[in-house]
Enzyme design. Sequence first.
Site, PDB file in Angstrom:
ATOM      1  N   ASP A 394       0.836  -1.193   0.000  1.00  0.00           N
ATOM      2  CA  ASP A 394       0.000   0.000   0.000  1.00  0.00           C
ATOM      3  C   ASP A 394       0.877   1.253   0.000  1.00  0.00           C
ATOM      4  OD1 ASP A 394      -2.256   1.570   0.061  1.00  0.00           O
ATOM      5  OD2 ASP A 394      -3.130   0.599   1.816  1.00  0.00           O
ATOM      6  N   GLU A 397       3.045   5.503  -3.390  1.00  0.00           N
ATOM      7  CA  GLU A 397       3.385   6.875  -3.750  1.00  0.00           C
ATOM      8  C   GLU A 397       3.525   7.599  -2.408  1.00  0.00           C
ATOM      9  OE1 GLU A 397       0.140   5.964  -2.699  1.00  0.00           O
ATOM     10  OE2 GLU A 397      -0.189   5.683  -4.832  1.00  0.00           O
ATOM     11  N   ASP A 477      -8.445   4.906  -3.468  1.00  0.00           N
ATOM     12  CA  ASP A 477      -9.498   5.062  -2.459  1.00  0.00           C
ATOM     13  C   ASP A 477     -10.656   5.893  -3.005  1.00  0.00           C
ATOM     14  OD1 ASP A 477      -7.872   3.600  -0.833  1.00  0.00           O
ATOM     15  OD2 ASP A 477      -7.099   5.307   0.281  1.00  0.00           O
TER      16      ASP A 477
END
Length: 801
Positions: A394, A397, A477
């Site tokens: 996860d 970035e 998300d």
Amino acid sequence: MKVTGVVATPEALVLTTTSGRMKIEPYAPSILRVVYTLEEEFGAKTSLAAVPDAKRETAWTYAETDDAVELRTSELALTVTKATGAFVYRDAAGRLLTREPARGGKTLVAAEAVVNVYDESAEVATTMSVDGMRAQAAEAKETIRRRAYHTKLEFEWSEGEALYGLGSHEEGVMNLRGSFQYLYQQNMKAVVPVLVSTNGYGVLFDSYGLMIFRDDAHGSYLWTEVDDEMDYYFIHGPALDRVVAGYRQLTGAAPLLPRWAYGYAQSKERYKSQAELIEVVREYRERCIPLDLIILDWCSWTGNLWGQKSFDPERFPDPTAMTETLHAMHARLMVSIWPIMNNDGPNHLEMKREKGLLGNQATYDAFSEKARALYWKQAKEGLFDHGVDAWWCDCTEPFEADWNGSVRLEPEQRLLVNTGQSKKYLDPEYINAYSLQHSKGIYEGQRAVTSAKRVVNLTRSSYSGQQRYATITWSGDTAAKWETLRRQIPAGLNFVATGAPYWTSDIGAFFVAKKEQWFWDGDYDAGCEDPAYRELYLRWFQYGAFLPMFRSHGTDTPREVWRFGEPGETIYDTLVRFVRLRYRLLPYIYSLAGAVTHEHGTMMRPLAFDFPADPVVRGIDDQYAFGPALLVCPIVSPSVGGRSTRRVYLPAGTEWYDFWTGERHAGGSWVTADCGLETIPLYVRAGSVLPIGPDVQWSGEALDAPWDVLVYPGADGGITLYEDEGDGYGYERGAFARTSVVWDDASRRLRFGAREGAPFPGDSGRRTYRVRLAAGGFEASLAAGDAVVVEHAGAPRDLAL
């Protein structure tokens, strides 16, 4: 720019101009590499995207006239106008593919690259956000400045030409013509700098910093912020599958994921204990709902030791026993790991001691081979050695900076804030490549310790070449809205068009409710108790059943199937129906996966891949092909009275069967599909050969059971069936079986070709097929009593139907 000199070397054609030098290097008959520099010598840095053995021996010639220079291979002709340096790309027959403006299309503008240098004594402030922990260092101790360039590559695209690619982006644009896109990594933005054209070519930009794509009032070009030189590859098809194959020749093949990765994955934010994980899987088994993977989201670690790669002993008292219990129930475990670590946990202190952290003293340096090796060592000892099967990398970035506040920043502000934060700790020339290097460390680490488990890495960012590290990228998300669901379709299709084959979405969206933050913007505060959300979830779930990875995930509300009703209720029964359909299609899906690895195939397909001659498909952004047989048309608006209607375009050049009813339709036509909650519009291409497996509870159950083979007459067609042991890397040594199945429509004969490949564990060397002509819909065809049983033991077999 005027060409003043032409020199042919054994490797390339080198052009001297009044503004720098250009090198045109044939990598294959269909691939040219172009490098343009203002320096005295061409750069010698190692590409992060291209693999070392990408170049193939290629015959080429060139000719020079007073006006132009032309380089030719057996497939391409590149003409350079001497007066301006403008490029024109044609195929070997002279058909125009694309061109630069007549004045020339390449520009380098000197710029300064600034790299900050920190030491361990720098003051660091940590904060928590919905997107995890963030750490910020005080001012850098010093900066290093070097000469670099802004680069700009311009094109004159043809009227009617459609462009796809550039990765997964949230705006929902399918055909990129007439649009622009900022290319930098962030949540809901996964960059792969590849453009693919319906004119039959692709362009791979070998650049790792901020880029901007434009086809608008400002021009038609791709601009990069920081590069030592311009470096790109031109790839000719003309078939778009062949463009993808060229991209993977350059950047690496996509390894095969384990068979279980194509089953159903259950996740949510978040399961909190060993007992809860086991109980959820047990409930799936008791309800006879198929499942292969349970996912453990963030905070598996102890207390506030953010990013520690080990289990909290209070909530996970015996992780080895936990994975053994899950495995005994035929389920696998994926665990979330983060590149950020802090609060002086064991992993953090070790990484700090070994100088493996970037300047904020919290994010590990994925560009350092030593730091990657240490990160893998920590993941192995804390998780993999306990039986963990897969990784959820996860926040790849790690310097995203705008997930806060109640107001979403303007696009230009977001660009500056996010890239500015990245450039505090990374070389600006490489801010887009963190995920690529992070994925490399996980893949190479696991491959070095075992060949029994295939690598699976679910990651939020991507880049050119990342497919060679067994990654699946998801769209980030998202918020629960019908418009979000609609935009997921072109986001995924543009991602896979680049050549990166594995993409997915949080089924039901990540955020379901509405809160103060700009991103927490769902429409359903009551979550799964709200009938309106149940409908959105169902439609997203039906779409998800035809994605490369089938995975439910999100916050605000539970996600298990039984949270949406009980047996006998429409929503619950339909969710179960689509999970079971996914599993019955596994012989087809795993064959598509085999083609991804062995033939550079693409599983989820923009319609232009299969119907290049049909201009109507170029702008369609809410339908796609799933393999060669299926046309998927998700429902992306709420129903009226429990029924939905949508227009569907059936591409020209073939006939189509309604999957559910068997009704036959002409291609090149629009139809109005009317369906209840129980179905979505789904069509089968005439000539398809569709293998159907048994009704099973996990992907490895009843592997030797007979397969049904449905033949849809009306055209010639076929499929290559693929099987192997389902995990491990024996397939790399030839341990697999491929069987070509070809339908000849005129003679009504089905031919099973010779079984190719070497034996693998569990392989009996034979398979039983029950072959049927499609008669009515899917269920009716399977129930028909006129199946012809074929025992195929390797030799070719012909069958008359």
